[in-house]
Design a protein around this motif. Structure first.
Motif, short mmCIF file in Angstrom:
data_model
loop_
_atom_site.label_atom_id
_atom_site.label_comp_id
_atom_site.label_asym_id
_atom_site.label_seq_id
_atom_site.Cartn_x
_atom_site.Cartn_y
_atom_site.Cartn_z
N GLU A 167 0.68 -1.15 0.01
CA GLU A 167 -0.02 0.03 -0.07
C GLU A 167 0.87 1.35 -0.02
OE1 GLU A 167 -2.51 0.32 3.55
OE2 GLU A 167 -3.24 2.34 2.77
N HIS A 178 1.23 4.47 -2.88
CA HIS A 178 1.10 5.99 -2.63
C HIS A 178 2.51 6.36 -3.13
CE1 HIS A 178 -2.17 5.48 -0.34
NE2 HIS A 178 -1.78 4.90 0.84
N TRP A 224 2.74 9.24 -6.37
CA TRP A 224 3.34 10.47 -6.11
C TRP A 224 4.60 10.78 -7.04
CZ3 TRP A 224 8.40 11.32 -4.81
CH2 TRP A 224 8.95 12.61 -4.96
#
Ligand SMILES: NC(=O)c1ccc[n+]([C@@H]2O[C@H](COP(=O)([O-])OP(=O)(O)OC[C@H]3O[C@@H](n4cnc5c(N)ncnc54)[C@H](O)[C@@H]3O)[C@@H](O)[C@H]2O)c1
Length: 327
Positions: free
Chosen positions: A312, A316, A320
């Motif tokens: 997870e 992210h 980004w």
């Protein structure tokens, strides 16, 4: 409300800590030298997000320069209640090539921050960054706070352990309440370009090969930035209890869930939707085979409870990175 001094505020962890303090209505004076160990544009971009916010001020100061630090903090020290000291020369491998930078930032800089803290009459708590690297190549896992930390395998680790000892002495001699946090491989959006997860993502998205060590079998207790920030704030809010011999405590902030570099590569491949081309090398000098944090004291004393799984957190980060690097 008095400002909280955050050193290393343009750094990866510092910028998130400053954001979290502002989010809970506190005021922050950020300090950073904006040095060029990695692209200063990334440090400036992190700062830009902070500078638009109410309650944030920034001063470009080198903490190893005693005179500059003194004049940078002179007006705020009389009212300072809290300092979060995260500025340092990070990175294990670079400490073999450029040891002087570590002595300056991590030894002189840490010492100067302790001297500043002594001159803050209302100081309630100084929280500072240490590192899992102080445990060296210990085979006993998980790494616990009462394990010996006297066989550093890099100069970086030696400076971080020295910082802890300097802090312990100042907490005792000058009754300076302090908490040292041993961070374990922190990762996430806005992270550090010198770290493996960042380098792997960049290379995979550019179609370049990645370099892994020892067949990717090295293990790290990868810890997501949000979990680390929660731990830093929890520590800040809980100064060492009065009554002991010295008002100083150490905590591990890790994930209590070591994963191999192979698992990291798999998570990055999945998040990027591409396979890595791998070149394998022997383990470099200064590296350790495994890190794993015993976080029982942090759970108990700080209410620290990491929640983000590697897959997870890497999703992210990759999201980004693609936006930041426009790839
Ligand atoms: N990221 C990790 O996995 C990790 C793990 C263990 C410990 N740590 C420690 O946590 C702290 C923060 O690390 P990070 O990952 O955010 O690194 P970072 O390099 O992104 O942040 C450190 C910041 O300190 C600044 N700095 C360096 N020398 C300075 C000096 N002399 N004066 C003023 N500013 C200076 C740098 O410009 C940088 O912005 C460091 O103390 C590091 O050693 C980080």
């Amino acid at each position: 409300m008095p400002e909280i001094i955050v050193t290393g505020a343009a750094g990866f962890i510092g910028s998130f800590v400053a954001t979290a303090l502002l989010d809970r209505g506190q005021q922050v004076l950020g300090i950073d030298s904006l040095n060029a160990y990695y692209d200063p544009a990334l440090k400036k971009a992190r700062l830009q997000r902070l500078e638009g916010r109410n309650g944030f001020r920034f001063r470009q100061v080198d903490i190893a320069d005693e005179a500059a630090l003194k004049s940078g903090l002179e007006d705020v020290l009389p009212e300072a209640h809290h300092i979060i000291h995260l500025a340092a020369q990070a990175g294990v491998r670079y400490s073999i090539q450029q040891p002087e930078d570590y002595v300056r930032a991590n030894l002189n800089g840490h010492f100067n921050m302790l001297q500043m803290a002594r001159q803050a009459p209302k100081l309630e708590h100084l929280v500072y960054a240490s590192s899992s690297s102080v445990y060296g190549a210990s085979k006993k896992v998980p790494f616990a706070l009462d394990d010996a930390a006297d066989h550093p395998v890099s100069l970086y680790a030696a400076t971080k352990r020295a910082d802890e000892l300097l802090s312990i002495s100042y907490s005792r001699i000058f009754w300076l309440p302090q908490t040292g946090l041993r961070f374990f491989t922190v990762y996430g959006p806005w992270g550090r370009p010198d770290m493996a997860y960042y380098k792997f993502t960049k290379a995979i998205l550019e179609g370049q090969p990645i370099e892994t060590y020892a067949g990717g079998a090295l293990q790290r207790d990868f810890t997501y930035i949000d979990d680390i920030v929660a731990g830093v704030l929890a520590a800040l809010d809980r100064p060492p209890p009065v009554g002991g011999e010295e008002p100083h405590r150490l905590f591990n902030l890790g994930n209590d869930s070591p994963e191999s570099v192979n698992a990291l590569v798999t998570a990055i491949e999945a998040a990027c939707g591409r396979k890595a081309q791998r070149i394998d090398q022997p383990m470099p000098l200064g590296d350790v085979p495994k890190t794993w944090a015993d976080i029982s004291a942090s759970r108990q004393e700080l209410g620290y409870s990491p929640t983000v799984k590697l897959e997870e957190g890497i999703r992210h980060f990759v999201a980004w990175y693609r936006e930041y690097a426009k790839v």
